[in-house]
Design an enzyme around this catalytic site. Structure first.
Site, PDB file in Angstrom:
ATOM      1  N   HIS A   1       0.936  -1.149  -0.015  1.00 24.47           N
ATOM      2  CA  HIS A   1       0.050  -0.039  -0.005  1.00 24.47           C
ATOM      3  C   HIS A   1       0.854   1.245  -0.099  1.00 24.47           C
ATOM      4  O   HIS A   1       1.899   1.408   0.517  1.00 24.47           O
ATOM      5  CB  HIS A   1      -1.129   0.049   1.287  1.00 24.47           C
ATOM      6  N   ASP A   2       0.512   2.303  -0.766  1.00 27.22           N
ATOM      7  CA  ASP A   2       0.885   3.586  -0.684  1.00 27.22           C
ATOM      8  C   ASP A   2       2.380   3.619  -1.266  1.00 27.22           C
ATOM      9  O   ASP A   2       3.075   4.447  -0.895  1.00 27.22           O
ATOM     10  CB  ASP A   2       0.933   4.338   0.717  1.00 27.22           C
TER      11      ASP A   2
ATOM     12  N   GLY B   1       5.262  -0.782   2.280  1.00 26.64           N
ATOM     13  CA  GLY B   1       4.350   0.262   2.116  1.00 26.64           C
ATOM     14  C   GLY B   1       5.480   1.646   2.132  1.00 26.64           C
ATOM     15  O   GLY B   1       6.054   1.737   2.831  1.00 26.64           O
TER      16      GLY B   1
END
Length: 190
Positions: A50-51, A68
């Site tokens: 994520h991100d 992440g």
């Protein structure tokens, strides 16, 4: 653990190739998206958490794990089985050798390898393939010689590079990248 059901995305740019068993997690409230740029190749079993932002024209080889909140700038190559720790930045035109554990930021234009991760030279082959003039590559090498090779600490090397190397966009990018690296950069040659 961070995801709370917010409306986030995973975005993949034009002409990117995503091979078998790749996982790309959508963003969380931190960046609201995970992004893979245009013209990228993510080989089999790559994990993009994520991100994470991956720039344009990057090659991420088999079984690379990206934690992440990572930022990978344009034209980066990461060889197979490497692992990148969360919040790390990898500068444009860099090359990460296979099975490297990336725990520190990697400045632009370099090759990095070993354990712990260290500077092993300028990505001369990649830069030449992308049309960089020899004089520009030589200047980049001189900057990194001052920063990483001559046995100084990074701050001393950057100060010397700022004084001794003629003004150019690449020098500004390198010094700016290292200066903004709150969690540190890779080591120089020992």
């Amino acid at each position: 653990l961070k995801f709370k059901g917010e409306m986030t995305t995973a975005e993949i740019g034009d002409n990117s190739t995503i091979r078998e068993c790749v996982t790309i997690n959508r963003g969380t409230s931190d960046r609201m998206k995970t992004q893979v740029g245009s013209g990228c190749l993510l080989m089999a079993y790559v994990h993009v958490a994520h991100d994470t932002f991956i720039g344009d024209h990057c090659i991420i080889a088999n079984s690379v794990n990206l934690a992440g909140h990572i930022t990978i700038h344009d034209y980066v190559i990461i060889e197979g089985n490497a692992a990148v720790q969360q919040f790390v930045q990898i500068g444009k035109h860099s090359f990460i050798a296979g099975a490297t554990l990336v725990r520190k930021n990697v400045p632009p234009y370099v090759k990095a390898a070993r354990e712990p991760i260290s500077y092993i030279g300028v990505n001369r082959v990649g830069l030449e393939r992308r049309g960089f003039e020899k004089s520009v590559v030589d200047t980049i090498e001189e900057i990194y010689r001052l920063i990483f090779v001559h046995g100084r600490n990074v701050s001393q090397g950057m100060s010397l590079a700022a004084q001794e190397v003629d003004a150019c966009a690449e020098k500004d990018e390198i010094i700016d990248f290292i200066s903004r690296s709150e969690n540190g950069v890779i080591r120089g040659l020992n």
